[in-house]
Design a protein around this motif. Structure first.
Motif, mmCIF file in Angstrom:
data_model
loop_
_atom_site.group_PDB
_atom_site.id
_atom_site.type_symbol
_atom_site.label_atom_id
_atom_site.label_comp_id
_atom_site.label_asym_id
_atom_site.label_seq_id
_atom_site.Cartn_x
_atom_site.Cartn_y
_atom_site.Cartn_z
ATOM 1 N N HIS A 147 50.084 29.398 41.722
ATOM 2 C CA HIS A 147 50.834 28.225 41.286
ATOM 3 C C HIS A 147 52.028 28.036 42.218
ATOM 4 N N PRO A 148 52.398 26.787 42.502
ATOM 5 C CA PRO A 148 53.538 26.575 43.414
ATOM 6 C C PRO A 148 54.812 27.298 43.002
ATOM 7 N N GLN A 149 54.985 27.586 41.717
ATOM 8 C CA GLN A 149 56.192 28.289 41.259
ATOM 9 C C GLN A 149 56.019 29.803 41.250
ATOM 10 N N ALA A 150 54.810 30.291 41.602
ATOM 11 C CA ALA A 150 54.544 31.728 41.538
ATOM 12 C C ALA A 150 55.200 32.443 42.713
ATOM 13 N N PRO A 151 55.605 33.692 42.521
ATOM 14 C CA PRO A 151 56.161 34.475 43.635
ATOM 15 C C PRO A 151 55.132 34.652 44.748
ATOM 16 N N GLY A 152 55.558 34.495 45.989
ATOM 17 C CA GLY A 152 54.669 34.661 47.129
ATOM 18 C C GLY A 152 53.938 33.404 47.546
ATOM 19 N N TYR A 153 54.166 32.303 46.864
ATOM 20 C CA TYR A 153 53.495 31.052 47.227
ATOM 21 C C TYR A 153 53.993 30.565 48.580
ATOM 22 N N ASP A 154 53.041 30.180 49.454
ATOM 23 C CA ASP A 154 53.376 29.740 50.804
ATOM 24 C C ASP A 154 53.073 28.253 50.949
ATOM 25 N N PRO A 155 54.081 27.386 50.979
ATOM 26 C CA PRO A 155 53.832 25.939 51.108
ATOM 27 C C PRO A 155 53.123 25.586 52.408
ATOM 28 N N ALA A 156 53.312 26.381 53.454
ATOM 29 C CA ALA A 156 52.684 26.070 54.744
ATOM 30 C C ALA A 156 51.176 26.256 54.708
ATOM 31 N N ALA A 157 50.682 27.053 53.770
ATOM 32 C CA ALA A 157 49.244 27.310 53.669
ATOM 33 C C ALA A 157 48.591 26.480 52.571
ATOM 34 N N ALA A 158 49.302 25.472 52.073
ATOM 35 C CA ALA A 158 48.783 24.703 50.946
ATOM 36 C C ALA A 158 47.938 23.511 51.373
ATOM 37 N N ASP A 159 47.983 23.126 52.667
ATOM 38 C CA ASP A 159 47.184 21.984 53.098
ATOM 39 C C ASP A 159 45.712 22.379 53.211
ATOM 40 N N SER A 160 44.866 21.392 53.525
ATOM 41 C CA SER A 160 43.422 21.639 53.548
ATOM 42 C C SER A 160 43.039 22.673 54.597
ATOM 43 N N ALA A 161 43.621 22.605 55.783
ATOM 44 C CA ALA A 161 43.300 23.573 56.826
ATOM 45 C C ALA A 161 43.717 24.977 56.413
ATOM 46 N N GLY A 162 44.873 25.088 55.777
ATOM 47 C CA GLY A 162 45.337 26.399 55.322
ATOM 48 C C GLY A 162 44.441 26.981 54.246
ATOM 49 N N ASN A 211 43.728 43.853 48.175
ATOM 50 C CA ASN A 211 43.194 43.438 49.469
ATOM 51 C C ASN A 211 42.616 42.027 49.511
ATOM 52 N N VAL A 212 42.138 41.513 48.404
ATOM 53 C CA VAL A 212 41.490 40.204 48.426
ATOM 54 C C VAL A 212 42.526 39.124 48.144
ATOM 55 N N ARG A 213 43.339 38.872 49.168
ATOM 56 C CA ARG A 213 44.353 37.832 49.073
ATOM 57 C C ARG A 213 44.659 37.321 50.473
ATOM 58 N N ALA A 214 44.713 35.996 50.620
ATOM 59 C CA ALA A 214 45.023 35.371 51.902
ATOM 60 C C ALA A 214 45.649 34.011 51.636
ATOM 61 N N GLY A 215 46.764 33.723 52.303
ATOM 62 C CA GLY A 215 47.476 32.477 52.038
ATOM 63 C C GLY A 215 47.887 32.410 50.578
ATOM 64 N N ASN A 216 47.462 31.363 49.915
ATOM 65 C CA ASN A 216 47.739 31.226 48.478
ATOM 66 C C ASN A 216 46.516 31.530 47.612
ATOM 67 N N LEU A 217 45.462 32.002 48.233
ATOM 68 C CA LEU A 217 44.234 32.300 47.498
ATOM 69 C C LEU A 217 44.114 33.789 47.220
ATOM 70 N N TYR A 218 43.421 34.105 46.124
ATOM 71 C CA TYR A 218 43.187 35.509 45.766
ATOM 72 C C TYR A 218 41.913 35.614 44.931
ATOM 73 N N GLY A 219 41.304 36.795 44.981
ATOM 74 C CA GLY A 219 40.134 37.053 44.152
ATOM 75 C C GLY A 219 40.540 37.219 42.703
ATOM 76 N N ARG A 220 39.816 36.552 41.820
ATOM 77 C CA ARG A 220 40.225 36.554 40.414
ATOM 78 C C ARG A 220 39.329 37.427 39.543
ATOM 79 N N ASP A 221 38.016 37.253 39.657
ATOM 80 C CA ASP A 221 37.122 37.951 38.734
ATOM 81 C C ASP A 221 35.795 38.216 39.424
ATOM 82 N N LEU A 222 35.197 39.385 39.130
ATOM 83 C CA LEU A 222 33.915 39.778 39.719
ATOM 84 C C LEU A 222 32.869 39.869 38.618
ATOM 85 N N THR A 223 31.745 39.184 38.823
ATOM 86 C CA THR A 223 30.658 39.176 37.843
ATOM 87 C C THR A 223 29.371 39.661 38.494
ATOM 88 N N PRO A 224 28.788 40.758 38.027
ATOM 89 C CA PRO A 224 27.480 41.176 38.564
ATOM 90 C C PRO A 224 26.420 40.115 38.277
#
Length: 430
Positions: free
Chosen positions: A64-79, A262-275
């Motif tokens: 979320h934009p208000q979350a700690p670690g949020y990077d506005p520069a990585a919020a565009d489509s290319a990011g 480890n599964v985090r890049a820019g503002n994205l992160y892994g949330r849930d794993l389902t077999p």
């Protein structure tokens, strides 16, 4: 022996008539209950066309934009695109992961939704509906799922196919082009006076989009990066394949803490794993689970009552013949011959009842049809259950074997005991 069995049955024709009527009714009910259960069981056991036991589905979310670690520069489509592809690579770096690939939500094997389009084969004028599975080129999509190779390019080469061209399943290729060779095949469409051709770049083995469906027409269409940017993160997932021999249970347990770190890049992160096996179970429960389980429970309940009722009836009928068996023993009949005679009578009654019962149900089936698969799916493959004579004979054989086993059990147990008692005891009440 057979003549003696027929004479004995005719001599007791009044009592045996009621048994025959009961077995005919049971045969008809067995047909009505077990036919749909056997049909659904047949469809669920068809091969998927890939191995889901080593696959997992990883969902992705964005800070979320208000979350700690949020990077506005990585919020565009290319990011977002760069971050998502980075996540795919990071997942692949796990020591237990062999391959990983992005998938478009609701457009991948065993997903909860589906997309489709109408396509017309070159040289044909009739369009048919084709389910579409989107994939991102150069991400080892076909290798990750483990689809089987066919004529033409290998799955590794197909994973690098880009542009507006289709990869088909083998059964889809046969349905549209009546061949298993994809080379030189094209679809066409006409709009605003122009004709557009869509080439077929290759084919993979026949797959089932869902475990509750039969194989239907399926095509794989490459995604463009512009489409990817609009789909992140809500509509994108990551499918990963475990290495051979890795325990799924242990991997899921160990992956969660590793994912958080480890599964985090820019503002994205892994949330849930389902077999994938769990994904398939949830899908089946949502589609046919309740109906299938209800029919299965009814079938089991009916089978138990059938066993108890028929076994009890034949048990009593056999025990009431103590005096008759005593006479046979006194004239030198062996216990083995007596048991064989009684079992033969039960087998003849069962055979006659199944012949009559199946003939009666056949009249209904000719009018209303037998149990069918999902009616709104147009399958590209046919099976023995689609052949009316084979379907009818197979289910009739199942019903016959079922009734025969139940009847013979109901006859054998008391017959074995009675045939071994002394003749004087058997004739005591005579």
């Amino acid at each position: 022996m057979f003549r003696l069995i027929l004479k004995t049955l005719w001599a007791r024709r009044r009592r045996n008539g009621w048994l025959l009527a009961e077995l005919i009714l049971v045969c008809i009910l067995s047909w009505a209950i077990f036919d749909p259960v056997l049909m659904i069981t047949h469809d669920r056991r068809l091969p998927l066309g890939f191995d889901p036991d080593r696959l997992c589905l990883l969902s992705v979310d964005m800070l979320h934009p208000q979350a700690p670690g949020y990077d506005p520069a990585a919020a565009d489509s290319a990011g977002r695109v760069d971050a998502f592809l980075n996540l795919v690579q990071r997942v692949r770096q796990h020591p237990d992961v062999e391959l990983s690939t992005p998938v478009y939500a609701y457009s991948f094997p065993c997903s909860q939704g589906n997309t489709s389009g109408a396509y017309t084969a070159e040289g044909d004028s009739v369009d048919r509906n084709v389910g579409i599975i989107y994939y991102l080129p150069h991400t080892q999509f076909f290798e990750t799922y483990g689809f089987q190779a066919c004529k033409g390019p290998s799955p590794e080469e197909l994973s690098d196919v880009s542009g507006f061209q289709l990869v088909l399943t083998e059964s889809t290729l046969r349905t549209f082009f009546h061949t298993d060779d994809p080379r030189g095949k094209r679809f066409w469409e006409c709009g605003e006076g122009d004709t557009t051709y869509i080439p077929v770049s290759g084919a993979v083995g026949t797959i089932r989009y869902r475990t509750t469906w039969r194989p239907n027409a399926l095509g794989f269409l490459p995604m463009f990066e512009s489409d990817l940017a609009e789909s992140i993160p809500a509509d994108m997932r990551i499918v990963l394949r475990l290495k051979e021999g890795v325990s799924m249970e242990r991997f899921v347990h160990d992956f969660q803490p590793w994912m958080l770190a480890n599964v985090r890049a820019g503002n994205l992160y892994g949330r849930d794993l389902t077999p994938y096996p769990r994904l398939i179970r949830e899908q089946e429960e949502g589609e046919v689970g309740s109906v299938y389980h209800r029919n299965l429970l009814v079938a089991v309940f009916f089978l138990v009552n059938l066993c108890l009722g028929v076994v009890g009836t034949f048990w009593l009928q056999t025990r009431t013949r103590r005096e008759e068996i005593g006479v046979m023993l006194s004239f030198g009949a062996t216990p083995r011959r007596i048991v064989g005679l009684l079992l033969g009578e039960g087998a003849v009654l069962t055979t006659l009842s199944v012949l009559v019962g199946c003939f009666i149900y056949l009249q209904y089936a000719l009018s209303e049809g037998l149990a069918v698969s999902n009616e709104w799916i147009q399958p590209t493959e046919t099976y023995w259950v689609d052949n009316f004579p084979l379907h009818f004979l197979a289910v009739s054989a199942f019903v016959y074997v079922l009734l025969l086993v139940v009847v013979l059990v109901g006859v054998y147990i008391p017959a074995r005991r009675i045939s071994r008692i002394p003749p004087t005891e058997a004739l005591r009440d005579e």
